[in-house]
Scaffold this active site. Structure first.
Site, PDB file in Angstrom:
ATOM      1  N   GLY A  93      96.286  73.926  14.776  1.00  0.00           N
ATOM      2  CA  GLY A  93      95.915  73.762  16.245  1.00  0.00           C
ATOM      3  C   GLY A  93      96.317  74.780  17.356  1.00  0.00           C
ATOM      4  N   ARG A 140      79.364  76.314  18.418  1.00  0.00           N
ATOM      5  CA  ARG A 140      80.215  75.831  19.261  1.00  0.00           C
ATOM      6  C   ARG A 140      80.162  75.788  20.617  1.00  0.00           C
ATOM      7  NH1 ARG A 140      84.513  78.046  20.464  1.00  0.00           N
ATOM      8  NH2 ARG A 140      85.770  76.401  20.220  1.00  0.00           N
ATOM      9  N   CYS A 164      64.406  75.199  19.649  1.00  0.00           N
ATOM     10  CA  CYS A 164      63.754  74.478  20.657  1.00  0.00           C
ATOM     11  C   CYS A 164      64.826  73.367  20.898  1.00  0.00           C
ATOM     12  CB  CYS A 164      62.419  73.822  19.866  1.00  0.00           C
ATOM     13  SG  CYS A 164      61.434  75.047  19.408  1.00  0.00           S
TER      14      CYS A 164
HETATM   15  C1  LIG Z   1      90.820  71.535  11.440  1.00  0.00           C
HETATM   16  C2  LIG Z   1      92.293  71.330  10.767  1.00  0.00           C
HETATM   17  C3  LIG Z   1      93.363  72.476  11.008  1.00  0.00           C
HETATM   18  C4  LIG Z   1      93.074  73.659  11.827  1.00  0.00           C
HETATM   19  O1  LIG Z   1      92.923  73.488  12.952  1.00  0.00           O
HETATM   20  P1  LIG Z   1      92.768  74.989  14.004  1.00  0.00           P
HETATM   21  O2  LIG Z   1      92.697  74.374  15.271  1.00  0.00           O
HETATM   22  O3  LIG Z   1      91.826  75.545  13.459  1.00  0.00           O
HETATM   23  O4  LIG Z   1      94.262  75.639  13.649  1.00  0.00           O
HETATM   24  C5  LIG Z   1      94.480  72.055  10.382  1.00  0.00           C
HETATM   25  N1  LIG Z   1      94.686  70.761   9.806  1.00  0.00           N
HETATM   26  C6  LIG Z   1      93.782  69.885   9.788  1.00  0.00           C
HETATM   27  C7  LIG Z   1      94.339  68.456   8.939  1.00  0.00           C
HETATM   28  C8  LIG Z   1      92.414  69.913  10.262  1.00  0.00           C
HETATM   29  O5  LIG Z   1      91.427  69.020  10.311  1.00  0.00           O
END
Ligand SMILES: *Cc1c(COP(=O)(O)O)cnc(C)c1O
Length: 419
Positions: free
Chosen positions: A239, A313, A344
């Site tokens: 994250g 995105r 489109c």
């Molecule tokens: C998508 C995801 C991640 C990675 O998230 P990032 O924001 O790309 O670092 C890690 N763990 C789980 C369970 C995820 O679904």
């Protein structure tokens, strides 16, 4: 920090002039930098160097086999969310013993294969999943290593589509009931409790929501230990956000981890972290050629040859990606453009209201496209998916060929006859 930069007015990836790639492979085309991928992975690894840890790269961010191979060689583990991603990790030479398996909808077949391969841990997201896993493990004659993905009910403060740690989200087991689930799990003969897990969202800009979650997790862990259920590792998910705009300031992995390590203090839990975007995002760009400049009464459009099927995105999250010319100062005067693709859909844009000095035939680079770029691509509007190129110093590797029309149509068959 990344290794895309201008040299004499021309954009380079490491030592390679981007014009060389455009000439040989055309556009749209993804370009990744090996040095950047490695630098980012190592930043996480060294941020945790003081304690037992495993960096499990989140495969869904960028699952190209060569990207997985590069990270696997550094010693990376992998966070997967499907059997397909496990296949990729294995094909890339990754160590199944360093794989954690997340996701709310694991199927029996996926569980079976993951058990056979001896993965590190299942991050279990519901009671039903726990029961099924116990049953499949019994059939396979193996114990399933498990951590419960706890939903700590904290607001990650990010885009609603990429927030995952709130009560109303589909992810994890809410922290109130997690204790009971652990107790039941401890009684299941083929479940082996090894850890606890959370992942509260993506593109986090500071560690305070994660600190709040970790505090809650640690309370649960001590309650579990008081009840004879011991935990070996704490998985804090992924994250960490990346700078998408020039001037965006994000914590480094070290800064991000610091308050978390404070909270963990002297405890001996192994820490697992699952970064995806922060490793791959700024290690990739998408190259696109300008087809037409279309000036209307209210807007100027730069119509380019890549679209939402190549990079979803902006359409999906109204995400902002920096768009820069591959060749600086073309001599045109700068205007404000909406950079749009041929698909489109009004939602098909790469960027809105960008000041650019451009003319048709020139190439633009869409930055920060290394994560959730190619992996989210599709064939919408029957557009073949782009090539992927990896730059390694002064070498260029084609790591995925541009899809051909034949390949795109290969699985379809005409019906025998219609009357
Ligand atoms: C998508 C995801 C991640 C990675 O998230 P990032 O924001 O790309 O670092 C890690 N763990 C789980 C369970 C995820 O679904």
């Amino acid at each position: 920090m990344d290794y895309f930069h201008y040299h004499d007015g021309h954009l380079h990836a490491e030592d390679i002039d981007i014009r060389e790639i455009v000439k040989a492979w055309g556009t749209p085309c993804y370009v990744y930098s090996r040095a950047t991928l490695e630098r980012h992975w190592r930043a996480f690894d060294s941020a945790l160097s003081g304690r037992r840890h495993l960096v499990c790269y989140a495969v869904k961010a960028n699952s190209n086999l060569s990207v997985l191979h590069i990270l696997g060689r550094l010693g990376s583990g992998f966070d997967i969310v499907s059997g397909g991603e496990l296949e990729r990790v294995l094909l890339a030479g990754g160590d199944p013993g360093k794989v954690v398996f997340s996701g709310v909808g694991k199927t029996a077949d996926e569980m079976r294969i993951a058990l056979e391969q001896g993965i590190r841990c299942f991050n279990v997201e519901s009671y039903g999943e726990l029961e099924l896993l116990n049953k499949i493990a019994a059939q396979s004659g193996r114990q399933a290593p498990v951590s419960i993905r706890v939903n700590p009910d904290v607001d990650a403060g990010t885009h609603p589509y990429i927030s995952t740690g709130l009560k109303e989200n589909k992810f994890g087991i809410d922290i109130e009931t997690a204790f009971d689930v652990y107790r039941d799990a401890a009684d299941m003969p083929y479940i082996n409790i090894t850890g606890i897990d959370c992942h509260i969202g993506s593109q986090l800009t500071d560690s305070s929501p994660l600190s709040a979650s970790l505090e809650r997790l640690l309370l649960l862990v001590s309650r579990l230990e008081q009840n004879g259920i011991s935990i070996h590792h704490i998985d804090i998910g992924g994250g960490l956000g990346i700078p998408y705009r020039p001037g965006d300031r994000m914590p480094s992995p070290e800064e991000y981890m610091h308050p978390l390590l404070e909270l963990l203090g002297e405890s001996s839990y192994e820490i697992i972290i699952e970064p995806g975007r922060a490793i791959a995002g700024n290690a990739g760009i998408l190259l696109t050629n300008i087809l037409y400049l279309k000036e209307t009464e209210t807007r100027n459009f730069a119509i380019v040859d890549s679209a939402m099927n190549d990079l979803l995105r902006p359409a999906l999250y109204t995400a902002w990606h920096d768009i820069i010319p591959v060749q600086q100062s073309s001599g045109e005067s700068a205007k404000i453009y909406d950079v749009v693709g041929p698909v489109c859909e009004t939602g098909d844009f790469i960027g809105k209201e960008r000041r650019l000095a451009i003319k048709p035939g020139e190439t633009l680079a869409v930055r920060s496209a290394g994560a959730y770029g190619f992996t989210m691509s599709s064939n919408y509007n029957s557009r073949p998916r782009p090539a992927e190129i990896l730059v390694d110093g002064n070498r260029i590797h084609e790591i995925r060929r541009r899809e051909s029309f034949d390949e795109m149509l290969r699985l379809e068959q005409p019906i025998p006859s219609l009357d």
